[in-house]
Write a protein that holds these residues in place. Structure first.
Motif, PDB file in Angstrom:
ATOM      1  N   ILE A 131      49.396  40.406  24.660  1.00 41.63           N
ATOM      2  CA  ILE A 131      50.287  40.453  25.568  1.00 41.63           C
ATOM      3  C   ILE A 131      50.264  39.240  26.337  1.00 41.63           C
ATOM      4  O   ILE A 131      48.978  39.080  27.013  1.00 41.63           O
ATOM      5  CB  ILE A 131      50.502  41.571  26.382  1.00 41.63           C
ATOM      6  N   MET A 132      51.020  38.200  26.428  1.00 41.76           N
ATOM      7  CA  MET A 132      51.206  37.028  27.105  1.00 41.76           C
ATOM      8  C   MET A 132      52.197  36.972  28.122  1.00 41.76           C
ATOM      9  O   MET A 132      53.361  36.175  27.863  1.00 41.76           O
ATOM     10  CB  MET A 132      51.033  35.754  26.070  1.00 41.76           C
ATOM     11  N   GLY A 133      51.933  37.714  29.236  1.00 38.47           N
ATOM     12  CA  GLY A 133      53.214  37.785  30.223  1.00 38.47           C
ATOM     13  C   GLY A 133      53.185  37.334  31.150  1.00 38.47           C
ATOM     14  O   GLY A 133      52.059  37.732  32.155  1.00 38.47           O
ATOM     15  N   GLY A 134      54.019  36.387  31.852  1.00 41.40           N
ATOM     16  CA  GLY A 134      54.082  35.990  33.322  1.00 41.40           C
ATOM     17  C   GLY A 134      52.545  35.130  33.683  1.00 41.40           C
ATOM     18  O   GLY A 134      51.925  34.366  32.998  1.00 41.40           O
ATOM     19  N   ARG A 135      52.209  35.476  34.857  1.00 41.34           N
ATOM     20  CA  ARG A 135      51.188  34.920  35.223  1.00 41.34           C
ATOM     21  C   ARG A 135      49.827  35.601  35.381  1.00 41.34           C
ATOM     22  O   ARG A 135      48.810  35.256  35.796  1.00 41.34           O
ATOM     23  CB  ARG A 135      51.378  34.673  37.006  1.00 41.34           C
ATOM     24  N   GLN A 136      49.831  36.905  34.623  1.00 40.49           N
ATOM     25  CA  GLN A 136      48.471  37.587  34.398  1.00 40.49           C
ATOM     26  C   GLN A 136      47.882  37.071  33.328  1.00 40.49           C
ATOM     27  O   GLN A 136      48.390  36.231  32.419  1.00 40.49           O
ATOM     28  CB  GLN A 136      48.684  38.839  34.468  1.00 40.49           C
ATOM     29  N   GLU A 137      46.601  37.208  33.163  1.00 32.45           N
ATOM     30  CA  GLU A 137      45.779  37.034  32.043  1.00 32.45           C
ATOM     31  C   GLU A 137      46.240  37.468  30.985  1.00 32.45           C
ATOM     32  O   GLU A 137      46.504  38.848  30.941  1.00 32.45           O
ATOM     33  CB  GLU A 137      44.161  37.339  32.308  1.00 32.45           C
ATOM     34  N   PRO A 138      46.275  37.161  29.833  1.00 33.60           N
ATOM     35  CA  PRO A 138      46.369  37.516  28.416  1.00 33.60           C
ATOM     36  C   PRO A 138      45.903  38.949  28.208  1.00 33.60           C
ATOM     37  O   PRO A 138      44.582  38.799  28.590  1.00 33.60           O
ATOM     38  CB  PRO A 138      46.383  36.783  27.455  1.00 33.60           C
ATOM     39  N   SER A 139      46.397  39.870  27.767  1.00 32.20           N
ATOM     40  CA  SER A 139      45.581  41.047  27.098  1.00 32.20           C
ATOM     41  C   SER A 139      45.548  41.041  25.902  1.00 32.20           C
ATOM     42  O   SER A 139      46.365  40.896  24.958  1.00 32.20           O
ATOM     43  CB  SER A 139      46.441  42.378  27.583  1.00 32.20           C
ATOM     44  N   ILE A 140      44.070  41.244  25.360  1.00 39.76           N
ATOM     45  CA  ILE A 140      44.055  41.040  23.820  1.00 39.76           C
ATOM     46  C   ILE A 140      43.291  42.487  23.328  1.00 39.76           C
ATOM     47  O   ILE A 140      42.401  42.784  23.749  1.00 39.76           O
ATOM     48  CB  ILE A 140      42.911  39.952  23.589  1.00 39.76           C
ATOM     49  N   ASP A 141      43.996  43.153  22.211  1.00 40.14           N
ATOM     50  CA  ASP A 141      43.351  44.305  21.646  1.00 40.14           C
ATOM     51  C   ASP A 141      42.994  43.646  20.222  1.00 40.14           C
ATOM     52  O   ASP A 141      43.756  43.281  19.462  1.00 40.14           O
ATOM     53  CB  ASP A 141      44.355  45.300  21.460  1.00 40.14           C
ATOM     54  N   HIS A 142      41.847  44.090  19.721  1.00 46.08           N
ATOM     55  CA  HIS A 142      41.183  43.667  18.416  1.00 46.08           C
ATOM     56  C   HIS A 142      40.780  45.001  17.615  1.00 46.08           C
ATOM     57  O   HIS A 142      40.071  45.696  18.533  1.00 46.08           O
ATOM     58  CB  HIS A 142      40.118  42.909  18.598  1.00 46.08           C
ATOM     59  N   ILE A 143      41.410  45.313  16.589  1.00 45.37           N
ATOM     60  CA  ILE A 143      41.187  46.566  16.000  1.00 45.37           C
ATOM     61  C   ILE A 143      40.463  45.911  14.645  1.00 45.37           C
ATOM     62  O   ILE A 143      41.308  45.213  13.607  1.00 45.37           O
ATOM     63  CB  ILE A 143      42.363  47.357  15.522  1.00 45.37           C
ATOM     64  N   LYS A 144      39.125  46.403  14.285  1.00 44.55           N
ATOM     65  CA  LYS A 144      38.576  45.765  12.961  1.00 44.55           C
ATOM     66  C   LYS A 144      39.020  46.890  12.098  1.00 44.55           C
ATOM     67  O   LYS A 144      39.053  48.028  12.273  1.00 44.55           O
ATOM     68  CB  LYS A 144      37.103  45.947  13.389  1.00 44.55           C
ATOM     69  N   GLY A 145      39.169  46.428  10.913  1.00 43.05           N
ATOM     70  CA  GLY A 145      39.051  47.213   9.897  1.00 43.05           C
ATOM     71  C   GLY A 145      40.431  48.057   9.673  1.00 43.05           C
ATOM     72  O   GLY A 145      40.360  49.444   9.572  1.00 43.05           O
ATOM     73  N   VAL A 146      41.770  47.454  10.115  1.00 46.41           N
ATOM     74  CA  VAL A 146      42.766  48.412  10.169  1.00 46.41           C
ATOM     75  C   VAL A 146      43.302  48.718   8.566  1.00 46.41           C
ATOM     76  O   VAL A 146      43.951  49.665   8.408  1.00 46.41           O
ATOM     77  CB  VAL A 146      44.010  47.778  10.785  1.00 46.41           C
TER      78      VAL A 146
END
Length: 118
Positions: free
Chosen positions: A102-117
């Protein structure tokens, strides 16, 4: 405001940096063939890792990872074999990961990483 393509490319670069910071070595990106595209190809130790990246501006229409369908995951497995053949790589284990950003506005991007989906 970024276009959809610019947002996607920015997200893929952010995902690549994120993976590298965690010791997962990116060896290819945006690889295309007639059957489709792989966002990121990486190595985690000896494992070949195919990474699907989904980037959104917000969660307004759901989490980015919800956009990864079973059909897409099956196609990624096929693409992984095609990539390995095209690059003369013998692979042991194959893993498919998903990264939602999620790259929204002025906040730091939120990153979710799921291994082995898949």
């Amino acid at each position: 405001m970024r276009t959809k393509d610019e947002l996607g490319l920015s997200g893929e670069q952010l995902a690549a940096d994120y993976l590298e910071d965690r010791g997962i070595r990116v060896i290819d990106s945006n690889w295309r063939c007639s059957s489709g595209e792989i966002d990121i190809v990486a190595l985690d130790g000896q494992d070949l890792v195919i990474v699907e990246v989904k980037t959104r501006r917000s969660r307004r229409y759901g989490d980015p990872l919800e956009a990864i369908t079973k059909a897409k995951l099956l196609r990624l497995r096929t693409l992984a074999v095609l990539w390995a053949r095209d690059h003369n790589r013998v692979v042991g284990a194959l893993r498919i990961d998903a990264v939602g950003i999620i790259m929204g506005g002025r906040q730091e991007p939120s990153i979710d990483h799921i291994k082995g989906v898949a």
